[in-house]
Enzyme design. Structure first.
Site, PDB file in Angstrom:
ATOM      1  N   LYS A 201       0.855  -1.184   0.000  1.00  0.00           N
ATOM      2  CA  LYS A 201       0.000   0.000   0.000  1.00  0.00           C
ATOM      3  C   LYS A 201       0.890   1.232   0.000  1.00  0.00           C
ATOM      4  O   LYS A 201       1.712   1.420   0.893  1.00  0.00           O
ATOM      5  CB  LYS A 201      -0.903  -0.005   1.233  1.00  0.00           C
ATOM      6  CG  LYS A 201      -1.734   1.249   1.378  1.00  0.00           C
ATOM      7  CD  LYS A 201      -2.753   1.111   2.483  1.00  0.00           C
ATOM      8  CE  LYS A 201      -3.490   2.425   2.698  1.00  0.00           C
ATOM      9  NZ  LYS A 201      -4.489   2.303   3.754  1.00  0.00           N
ATOM     10  N   LYS A 254      -2.235  -1.515  -3.868  1.00  0.00           N
ATOM     11  CA  LYS A 254      -3.073  -0.324  -3.789  1.00  0.00           C
ATOM     12  C   LYS A 254      -2.228   0.931  -3.861  1.00  0.00           C
ATOM     13  O   LYS A 254      -1.219   0.995  -3.160  1.00  0.00           O
ATOM     14  CB  LYS A 254      -3.838  -0.385  -2.466  1.00  0.00           C
ATOM     15  CG  LYS A 254      -4.613   0.843  -2.116  1.00  0.00           C
ATOM     16  CD  LYS A 254      -5.210   0.663  -0.757  1.00  0.00           C
ATOM     17  CE  LYS A 254      -5.869   1.961  -0.374  1.00  0.00           C
ATOM     18  NZ  LYS A 254      -6.370   1.939   0.957  1.00  0.00           N
TER      19      LYS A 254
HETATM   20  C1  PBG Z   1      -7.162   3.123   5.606  1.00  0.00           C
HETATM   21  C2  PBG Z   1      -7.584   3.089   4.187  1.00  0.00           C
HETATM   22  C3  PBG Z   1      -7.477   4.098   3.238  1.00  0.00           C
HETATM   23  C4  PBG Z   1      -8.023   3.604   2.053  1.00  0.00           C
HETATM   24  C5  PBG Z   1      -8.475   2.316   2.313  1.00  0.00           C
HETATM   25  N1  PBG Z   1      -8.174   2.006   3.625  1.00  0.00           N
HETATM   26  C6  PBG Z   1      -7.007   5.482   3.344  1.00  0.00           C
HETATM   27  C7  PBG Z   1      -5.653   5.838   3.758  1.00  0.00           C
HETATM   28  O1  PBG Z   1      -4.744   5.014   3.824  1.00  0.00           O
HETATM   29  O2  PBG Z   1      -5.520   7.020   4.046  1.00  0.00           O
HETATM   30  C8  PBG Z   1      -8.106   4.360   0.755  1.00  0.00           C
HETATM   31  C9  PBG Z   1      -9.067   3.839  -0.249  1.00  0.00           C
HETATM   32  C10 PBG Z   1      -9.411   4.785  -1.335  1.00  0.00           C
HETATM   33  O3  PBG Z   1      -8.786   5.851  -1.535  1.00  0.00           O
HETATM   34  O4  PBG Z   1     -10.358   4.476  -2.061  1.00  0.00           O
HETATM   35  N2  PBG Z   1      -8.197   2.711   6.449  1.00  0.00           N
END
Ligand code: PBG
Length: 344
Positions: A201, A254
Site C-alpha cells: 500500500k 493499492k
Molecule cells: C485506511 C484506508 C485508506 C483507504 C483504504 N483504507 C485510506 C488511507 O490510507 O488514508 C483508501 C481507499 C481509497 O482511496 O479508495 N483505512
C-alpha cells in the site's frame, strides 16, 4: 493491384482476428466478471442516512438500516463482495470504535450476514477512521507507535470475527500486523478466518476523496512513515513475501492504475490471490472527466478495469463496480456468468 500485392514481402496479418466483434471476442485474452468486483461501503451511525460524498459522485455514506437494500442491489448485479469502512459517532485516541462489539462496522457485519448471507463481507482493519487525530494507530509524539498499534488491530480483527465477518483486511501498514492478527484470531478460535492484507500500500495522493468519505484525514502530517514510497517496487515484493510468511491468505496492491507493474510483478512471483484496489482518486478523476464530457466514461472505465485484470489482479476493489456490472450485463444480455469485456 494484385500484382502489386504479390510483390510485397511476406508478413503476418494480425488484423485478421480484429475485423469483427465476433473475431475480437474469440481472440480476447482478458475477461471481467462482476463476481470479482468488491464494492466499498462507508457505514455511518444513525438511521435513514444516505449522504453522497461530494468528491465521489454516486458514492454514499449509509447507515446500517440501509444495508439490506444495498446488499440486494449488489447481489442482483452479480457483485460478489463488499469491503466495509466505518464512520463512528465518537472518535478517541485509542480508536475504540474500531473494536467496540457494537461499533458501526460490527453492526454492519451482523446486518449484512443476516440480510444477505451469500454476500462475502470483508472488514477493513485500520484505526484512522476511529482516532481523533486521523492517524492509523496510537501516537507517540507525532509518530504512529507500531507495536502498541498492533494490539488495537488484533482486537479489531477479533471484534469483526465475532460479528461474523468473512475476511479481515488490515490496511494500516504496521510491521508485524498479520502475524499478531493471525495469532489473536487463532487464540479466539477463528482459525478458519482468512486474512487479506494490504501488503503493498503506497503513500498515495489518490486517497484524497476516500478521506472525505471516511472522515479520516490526518490532523497533521501524512502517512509516509508507514505507507510505501511510490518510487519503490522491490520493496513491495519484500512486503508481500513478509505478509504471506506471517499468514496472509491473499494480498492487495493499492492503488491500482499507477501500480500495474507492481501487480504484474507480484503475479509472477506469488501464487496467492492478488486483489487490486482501484482507489477513490482514480474513481473521482474518471467520473469528473466523464461529467465534463472530456472522455467517454463507460469506455474508459471498462478499459481501466480490464487493464487491472490484465496486469494480474484476480479481484478488483472498485467504486465503479455497480456501473461496470450493469454495462457487462447490457453487453451480454443479462447473463453475468458469461459476461466478458466488450471493447466498444
Ligand atoms: C485506511 C484506508 C485508506 C483507504 C483504504 N483504507 C485510506 C488511507 O490510507 O488514508 C483508501 C481507499 C481509497 O482511496 O479508495 N483505512
Amino acid at each position: 493491384m494484385s500484382a502489386e500485392r504479390n510483390s510485397l514481402p511476406p508478413f503476418r496479418r494480425y488484423r485478421r482476428l480484429r475485423q469483427s466483434a465476433g473475431l475480437r471476442r474469440f481472440a480476447r485474452e482478458t475477461l471481467l466478471h462482476p463476481g470479482d468486483f468488491v464494492y466499498p461501503l462507508f457505514v455511518t451511525f444513525g438511521s435513514n442516512v444516505r449522504r453522497e460524498v461530494p468528491s465521489m459522485p454516486d458514492v454514499y455514506q449509509i447507515s446500517v438500516d440501509q444495508l439490506e437494500r444495498e446488499a440486494n442491489e449488489l447481489l442482483s448485479l452479480g457483485i460478489g463482495s463488499v469491503i466495509l469502512f466505518g464512520i463512528p459517532e465518537v472518535k478517541d485516541d485509542e480508536a475504540s470504535g474500531a473494536y467496540d462489539p457494537d461499533g458501526v462496522v460490527q453492526q454492519a457485519i451482523r446486518e449484512l450476514k443476516r440480510a444477505a448471507p451469500e454476500l462475502t463481507v470483508i472488514g477493513d482493519v485500520c484505526c484512522c477512521e476511529y482516532t481523533t487525530h486521523g492517524h492509523c494507530g496510537i501516537l507517540h509524539g507525532e509518530i504512529v507507535d507500531n507495536d502498541r498499534t498492533l494490539t488495537l488491530l488484533a482486537r479489531t480483527a477479533v471484534a469483526q470475527a465475532q460479528a461474523g465477518v468473512d475476511i479481515v483486511a488490515p490496511s494500516d501498514m504496521m510491521d508485524g500486523r498479520v502475524k499478531v492478527m493471525r495469532a489473536a484470531l487463532d487464540a479466539a478460535g477463528y482459525i478458519s478466518l482468512p486474512i487479506l492484507s494490504y501488503a503493498a500500500k503506497y503513500a498515495s495522493g489518490f486517497y484524497g476523496p476516500f478521506r472525505d468519505a471516511a472522515e479520516s484525514t490526518p490532523e497533521f502530517g501524512d502517512r509516509r512513515s508507514h505507507q510505501m514510497d511510490p518510487a519503490n517496487v522491490r520493496e513491495a515484493y519484500l512486503e508481500i513475501a513478509a505478509d504471506i510468511d506471517e499468514g496472509a491468505d491473499a494480498i492487495i496492491v493499492k492503488p491500482a492504475m499507477p501500480y500495474l507493474d507492481v501487480i504484474a510483478g507480484a503475479r509472477e512471483r506469488f501464487d496467492v490471490p492478488i486483489a487490486a484496489y482501484n482507489v477513490s482518486g482514480e474513481y473521482s478523476m474518471v467520473r469528473a472527466a466523464g461529467q465534463a464530457g472530456w472522455i467517454d466514461e463507460r469506455r474508459v472505465t471498462m478499459e481501466l478495469l480490464t487493464s487491472i485484470r490484465r496486469a494480474g489482479a484476480s479481484q478488483i476493489i472498485t467504486y465503479h463496480a455497480k456501473d461496470a456490472a450493469k454495462w457487462l450485463r447490457e453487453d451480454y444480455g443479462g447473463v453475468p456468468a458469461a459476461a466478458e469485456l466488450v471493447s466498444r
